[in-house]
Design a protein around this motif. Sequence first.
Motif, PDB file in Angstrom:
ATOM      1  N   LEU A 131       0.831  -1.203   0.000  1.00 55.96           N
ATOM      2  CA  LEU A 131       0.000   0.000   0.000  1.00 55.96           C
ATOM      3  C   LEU A 131       0.868   1.257   0.000  1.00 55.96           C
ATOM      4  CD1 LEU A 131      -2.733  -1.300   2.454  1.00 55.96           C
ATOM      5  CD2 LEU A 131      -2.963  -0.891  -0.001  1.00 55.96           C
ATOM      6  N   CYS A 132       1.942   1.261   0.771  1.00 52.43           N
ATOM      7  CA  CYS A 132       2.875   2.397   0.720  1.00 52.43           C
ATOM      8  C   CYS A 132       3.475   2.529  -0.678  1.00 52.43           C
ATOM      9  CB  CYS A 132       3.995   2.219   1.745  1.00 52.43           C
ATOM     10  SG  CYS A 132       3.485   2.479   3.452  1.00 52.43           S
ATOM     11  N   SER A 133       3.814   1.386  -1.261  1.00 47.76           N
ATOM     12  CA  SER A 133       4.392   1.406  -2.598  1.00 47.76           C
ATOM     13  C   SER A 133       3.411   1.976  -3.618  1.00 47.76           C
ATOM     14  CB  SER A 133       4.794  -0.017  -2.988  1.00 47.76           C
ATOM     15  OG  SER A 133       5.299  -0.053  -4.295  1.00 47.76           O
ATOM     16  N   LEU A 134       2.152   1.578  -3.501  1.00 45.62           N
ATOM     17  CA  LEU A 134       1.128   2.102  -4.413  1.00 45.62           C
ATOM     18  C   LEU A 134       0.944   3.601  -4.231  1.00 45.62           C
ATOM     19  CD1 LEU A 134      -1.392  -0.810  -3.982  1.00 45.62           C
ATOM     20  CD2 LEU A 134      -0.505  -0.040  -6.182  1.00 45.62           C
ATOM     21  N   ALA A 135       0.920   4.048  -2.972  1.00 46.29           N
ATOM     22  CA  ALA A 135       0.701   5.473  -2.709  1.00 46.29           C
ATOM     23  C   ALA A 135       1.826   6.324  -3.268  1.00 46.29           C
ATOM     24  CB  ALA A 135       0.567   5.708  -1.199  1.00 46.29           C
ATOM     25  N   VAL A 136       3.031   5.808  -3.202  1.00 45.63           N
ATOM     26  CA  VAL A 136       4.169   6.546  -3.774  1.00 45.63           C
ATOM     27  C   VAL A 136       4.169   6.420  -5.287  1.00 45.63           C
ATOM     28  CG1 VAL A 136       6.685   6.674  -3.893  1.00 45.63           C
ATOM     29  CG2 VAL A 136       5.567   6.306  -1.698  1.00 45.63           C
ATOM     30  N   GLY A 137       3.902   5.213  -5.764  1.00 45.85           N
ATOM     31  CA  GLY A 137       4.045   4.949  -7.183  1.00 45.85           C
ATOM     32  C   GLY A 137       3.087   5.713  -8.066  1.00 45.85           C
ATOM     33  N   VAL A 138       1.903   6.032  -7.589  1.00 43.40           N
ATOM     34  CA  VAL A 138       0.938   6.740  -8.438  1.00 43.40           C
ATOM     35  C   VAL A 138       1.395   8.144  -8.793  1.00 43.40           C
ATOM     36  CG1 VAL A 138      -1.086   5.449  -7.666  1.00 43.40           C
ATOM     37  CG2 VAL A 138      -0.349   7.467  -6.392  1.00 43.40           C
ATOM     38  N   HIS A 139       2.438   8.629  -8.139  1.00 41.55           N
ATOM     39  CA  HIS A 139       2.963   9.961  -8.464  1.00 41.55           C
ATOM     40  C   HIS A 139       4.042   9.915  -9.539  1.00 41.55           C
ATOM     41  CE1 HIS A 139       0.899  12.214  -5.295  1.00 41.55           C
ATOM     42  NE2 HIS A 139       1.045  11.120  -4.559  1.00 41.55           N
TER      43      HIS A 139
END
Length: 529
Positions: free
Chosen positions: A436-444
């Motif tokens: 989830l942290c990875s997704l939150a960062v990755g969408v940027h």
Amino acid sequence: MTDPAVVVARTALRQTYRKVRESTRMTAFFLLIPAFFGLQVSGLVGPGAYDLGRRFAAGEVAPVVTRLRGAVLAGLVLLALMGVLGAAGGNSEFKDRYVAFLTATDTRAVAVGSVARQTAVWTALFWPVALAGAVAFSLGAGEPVAAVSLVAGSLWLFVVAGVVTAPVGFAARWVLDGYGLSNNARFGLGVGMLGLFYLVLFTREAVGAALAPTPLSWAGDLLLVTVPGAGASLARAGGFLLGSLGLLFASLAATVRLAEAVWYGDRALDDGDDETEGPPALTTPVRDVLASVVPRPTAALVETTWRRTKRTPKTLWYVYPAVFVGLVTAEQLVYSGPFGAAMYAPLVAVTGALAAGSGFTLNPLGTEGDALPGLLTAGVSGATFVRAKAYAVVLPAMPLLAGAALGTAIGAGVRSPLVVAAVGVFAVALAVAAPLCSLAVGVHYPPGDEGLLGEDVQIPNKSASAAYTLGMILVAAPGLGTLGAYARPAAVDPAVVAAGVCATAVLAAAVSWRAYRHAVAKVDAYSME
């Protein structure tokens, strides 16, 4: 008239230097890697070569010399493995780079240029570490002359290792191309080589002892020949120098022959590009099982993520840095540092979670670049998409991480049931937070065009990985800190460990929820022109 081999080698080195200088990332990589390991090896951070020099000056000659000789032998094996791995991939990956040379001069010159480039890159990246260790040992021993053979000898070992492994790399490529192994098989072989490298790294004392009776041990005499009182044999040092010089020329000759076979041969039976496969079935056993616990659209996306990774395992590129950092950290903190074996368990949990979160989820828009239009027009919500990406990681990673962390804790001799349970909770909390942290960062980070891994794979900006890693370390900090305190000689009470792990669990839950909401909102806001 200048030899064509010299011209090509000089040009290849200039191109490499210019590429590194013009790229901030590569410049930082070539500066930070030797600086990081140089600090560790020299003894500026923790015990190192300087401390060995002090022990040598204090009269512990025999054990210090034995340790130095063992380090030289293990280092030689590690250099050989790194060289083979680099050559096996490099002389094919960089084939296009030499096409211009091949149309203008002979294969011998181009092959020598390739070897010169490989040797220069490995030497520039890692020899400064040996240089720092040699200087630190000389300062600690109070014998400046000791640095002469330590510095020059280690440089010679890097040159020999770089040249000698070049034909082995070409031979590996020749075999791989000849048997037409799939990309997945090649990926597995590369992982196996990396595993062998780390096995030697962590058993280097045993490797050094096993090779001590062989002529390879003469390399130790070469490095110690100017160290007063070390008992190095000048004859054996000269023998190693002459023998390695002959091996160097023989390797260059073999490289030219094998380069012709690799660069001009067309032996591939199957390059994996002609795989035919029908459209994916609407139902599969895996999807049916997943659909019993999650909605069917989510199950379909989870299965699709796994299938795409199986077809193109290069998408797991960002798993490597986490694994590498974890192994190096374990080596420094436990194998050479002040922590006991109990520290292995939280390190397995932290670095395993970092690796898992980097596997499928980092930059979902980037890794889904080609499929993004289909995703946006298929009516799949952002929540379904984000949950599927998270499930794709959590379902396989959570049992693996929890089992590995608990098994490591028990195997390392952790006697407190409360601490063992805390390790399990710690691993589960991080396994959930990581994707989830990875997704939150990755969408940027939108799809890039770096082309590092080929046109079929889009990778995120490297700063995404750094931001994700920093965030995960902050989440893990309370539990990691108390588990680390438990692994010290003056261990803290298990109740303190449980409190620290609970803090991490609460923090992970809050961050995971917030990260999920953020990733869903960003994906829902994405649209097609």
